[in-house]
Design an enzyme around this catalytic site. Structure first.
Site, PDB file in Angstrom:
ATOM      1  CG  ASP A 190      -8.481   1.987   3.569  1.00  0.00           C
ATOM      2  OD1 ASP A 190      -9.311   1.184   3.091  1.00  0.00           O
ATOM      3  OD2 ASP A 190      -7.291   1.676   3.780  1.00  0.00           O
ATOM      4  CE  LYS A 204      -4.176  -0.102   2.213  1.00  0.00           C
ATOM      5  NZ  LYS A 204      -5.200  -0.394   3.229  1.00  0.00           N
TER       6      LYS A 204
HETATM    7  P1  NAP Z   1      -0.981  -1.468  11.107  1.00  0.00           P
HETATM    8  O1  NAP Z   1      -0.536  -0.304  10.303  1.00  0.00           O
HETATM    9  O2  NAP Z   1      -0.165  -2.688  11.202  1.00  0.00           O
HETATM   10  O3  NAP Z   1      -1.264  -0.924  12.626  1.00  0.00           O
HETATM   11  C1  NAP Z   1      -1.608  -1.815  13.653  1.00  0.00           C
HETATM   12  C2  NAP Z   1      -2.064  -1.031  14.874  1.00  0.00           C
HETATM   13  O4  NAP Z   1      -2.423  -1.963  15.910  1.00  0.00           O
HETATM   14  C3  NAP Z   1      -0.974  -0.128  15.464  1.00  0.00           C
HETATM   15  O5  NAP Z   1      -1.590   0.989  16.069  1.00  0.00           O
HETATM   16  C4  NAP Z   1      -0.355  -1.056  16.519  1.00  0.00           C
HETATM   17  O6  NAP Z   1       0.324  -0.390  17.561  1.00  0.00           O
HETATM   18  C5  NAP Z   1      -1.597  -1.730  17.063  1.00  0.00           C
HETATM   19  N1  NAP Z   1      -1.287  -2.988  17.741  1.00  0.00           N
HETATM   20  C6  NAP Z   1      -0.951  -4.169  17.164  1.00  0.00           C
HETATM   21  N2  NAP Z   1      -0.708  -5.109  18.122  1.00  0.00           N
HETATM   22  C7  NAP Z   1      -0.878  -4.479  19.322  1.00  0.00           C
HETATM   23  C8  NAP Z   1      -0.785  -4.905  20.674  1.00  0.00           C
HETATM   24  N3  NAP Z   1      -0.463  -6.160  20.987  1.00  0.00           N
HETATM   25  N4  NAP Z   1      -1.054  -4.001  21.661  1.00  0.00           N
HETATM   26  C9  NAP Z   1      -1.379  -2.711  21.363  1.00  0.00           C
HETATM   27  N5  NAP Z   1      -1.495  -2.251  20.084  1.00  0.00           N
HETATM   28  C10 NAP Z   1      -1.254  -3.124  19.079  1.00  0.00           C
HETATM   29  O7  NAP Z   1      -2.416  -1.968  10.615  1.00  0.00           O
HETATM   30  P2  NAP Z   1      -3.588  -1.103   9.928  1.00  0.00           P
HETATM   31  O8  NAP Z   1      -3.470  -1.197   8.460  1.00  0.00           O
HETATM   32  O9  NAP Z   1      -3.633   0.227  10.582  1.00  0.00           O
HETATM   33  O10 NAP Z   1      -4.882  -1.965  10.339  1.00  0.00           O
HETATM   34  C11 NAP Z   1      -5.343  -1.993  11.671  1.00  0.00           C
HETATM   35  C12 NAP Z   1      -6.588  -2.881  11.762  1.00  0.00           C
HETATM   36  O11 NAP Z   1      -7.636  -2.304  10.975  1.00  0.00           O
HETATM   37  C13 NAP Z   1      -6.354  -4.292  11.197  1.00  0.00           C
HETATM   38  O12 NAP Z   1      -7.041  -5.211  12.026  1.00  0.00           O
HETATM   39  C14 NAP Z   1      -7.006  -4.237   9.831  1.00  0.00           C
HETATM   40  O13 NAP Z   1      -7.488  -5.506   9.415  1.00  0.00           O
HETATM   41  C15 NAP Z   1      -8.150  -3.281  10.077  1.00  0.00           C
HETATM   42  N6  NAP Z   1      -8.583  -2.582   8.861  1.00  0.00           N
HETATM   43  C16 NAP Z   1      -9.884  -2.702   8.505  1.00  0.00           C
HETATM   44  C17 NAP Z   1     -10.350  -2.045   7.391  1.00  0.00           C
HETATM   45  C18 NAP Z   1     -11.796  -2.183   7.028  1.00  0.00           C
HETATM   46  O14 NAP Z   1     -12.128  -1.953   5.860  1.00  0.00           O
HETATM   47  N7  NAP Z   1     -12.665  -2.506   7.981  1.00  0.00           N
HETATM   48  C19 NAP Z   1      -9.471  -1.269   6.611  1.00  0.00           C
HETATM   49  C20 NAP Z   1      -8.136  -1.151   7.004  1.00  0.00           C
HETATM   50  C21 NAP Z   1      -7.697  -1.835   8.136  1.00  0.00           C
HETATM   51  P3  NAP Z   1       1.920  -0.164  17.442  1.00  0.00           P
HETATM   52  O15 NAP Z   1       2.089   1.041  16.560  1.00  0.00           O
HETATM   53  O16 NAP Z   1       2.351   0.077  18.846  1.00  0.00           O
HETATM   54  O17 NAP Z   1       2.514  -1.406  16.844  1.00  0.00           O
END
Ligand code: NAP
Length: 279
Positions: A108, A71
């Site tokens: 998004d 992305k």
């Molecule tokens: P990302 O860039 O990998 O970010 C992950 C986030 O989760 C970060 O804020 C991370 O914190 C936090 N996190 C992960 N493990 C953690 C833990 N053990 N304790 C505390 N915080 C934790 O992922 P993303 O692209 O933003 O996506 C995030 C979520 O949204 C995913 O589940 C994804 O599937 C979902 N999503 C859904 C849609 C939809 O259409 N519904 C669209 C996009 C994403 P750190 O920075 O501290 O690692």
């Protein structure tokens, strides 16, 4: 030999890609609207990305969705990047234009807002501060969209505080950064509460934050959609919040791409949800 029109192809590229629900979603819409076209999942490694991108238009692709891990890197390979994709620093939708240029967009944030409008139509940006857990790529898109619609304040907490600070310096002074250990304090007076971390997703730990300050009647939404009812949403509901699950965001972020590729604005309704859930 007569020159038959080409059947338009679209798809999603990622690595891995088998888990993606996008093929079921676009496949449902293609069938529903009787469109001759195909939507194909493609597992493409980062090393093959540039070459694949050159080939896809030649093979008849009119555009693609882009998912993890491409992305961000895809922006460097695109010819035209929309303002919102540039601001977010990532694209999820590409259009292969007839003039050979690759147009990159990020839908998004728009998908997030459309889901909220559909399932919490009473919520208004001016209702009060927003509290957001997480500072990853999805958070960035959601925050940009919230700023665009004019929310007064966005409180944000992330396990890695620095990532939240970077978002504040990139996206502006409406953001107020809280410490992860005090994330529960953000909920006081918040009209909208969002989980944008991956916590609560199947196979991941739960989002374990104290929700006692959550206002009755506030809107609580989760970006995680596997499971649909995350522990965060279950608890928020039990505390009197109006909950919105994350599946609608996935469906709505897909609609603009489908419309551009296949010339038909698809409807996001219960049948669409059912088709994706049943896939
Ligand atoms: P990302 O860039 O990998 O970010 C992950 C986030 O989760 C970060 O804020 C991370 O914190 C936090 N996190 C992960 N493990 C953690 C833990 N053990 N304790 C505390 N915080 C934790 O992922 P993303 O692209 O933003 O996506 C995030 C979520 O949204 C995913 O589940 C994804 O599937 C979902 N999503 C859904 C849609 C939809 O259409 N519904 C669209 C996009 C994403 P750190 O920075 O501290 O690692």
């Amino acid at each position: 030999m007569t020159d038959l029109p080409r059947i338009p192809l679209a798809g999603v590229i990622g690595h891995p890609i088998a888990h993606s629900r996008s093929p079921a979603l676009h496949g449902f819409w293609l069938k529903r609207y009787g469109i001759k076209g195909h939507y194909i999942p493609m597992d493409i490694t980062p090393a093959d990305l540039a070459e694949a991108l050159k080939m896809l238009p030649k093979l008849g692709f009119v555009g693609i969705n882009v998912t993890i891990p491409h992305k961000e890197t895809i922006l460097k390979l695109a010819d035209v990047v929309t303002d919102r994709a540039a601001l977010i620093g990532a694209a999820n939708t590409l259009i292969f234009r007839k003039d050979g240029k690759i147009h990159a967009d990020n839908t998004d944030g728009a998908g997030f807002m459309a889901n909220l409008r559909q399932h919490a139509p009473h919520w208004q940006p001016a209702d009060g501060p927003v509290a957001l857990f997480g500072a990853g790529g999805a958070a960035r898109a959601v925050i940009a969209a919230l700023i665009e619609v004019g929310v007064p304040e966005i409180r944000i907490a992330n396990r890695t505080r620095l990532r939240a600070e970077v978002l504040r310096s990139d996206l502006g002074a409406k953001l107020v950064v809280y410490d992860w250990v005090h994330a529960g304090d953000m909920l006081e007076g918040a009209a909208l509460v969002i989980n944008s971390t991956s916590l609560g997703m199947t196979g991941k730990p739960d989002l374990r934050l104290p929700l006692h300050a959550l206002e009755r009647g506030a809107v609580a939404t989760d970006l995680v959609y596997t499971p649909l009812m995350t522990p965060f949403l279950t608890e928020a509901k039990s505390r009197g919040a109006h909950i919105v699950d994350g599946l609608g965001m996935l469906l709505h972020q897909a609609a603009p791409g489908f419309e551009r590729w296949f010339n038909h604005r698809p409807e996001v309704d219960d049948a669409t949800r059912a088709a994706v859930l049943g896939a």
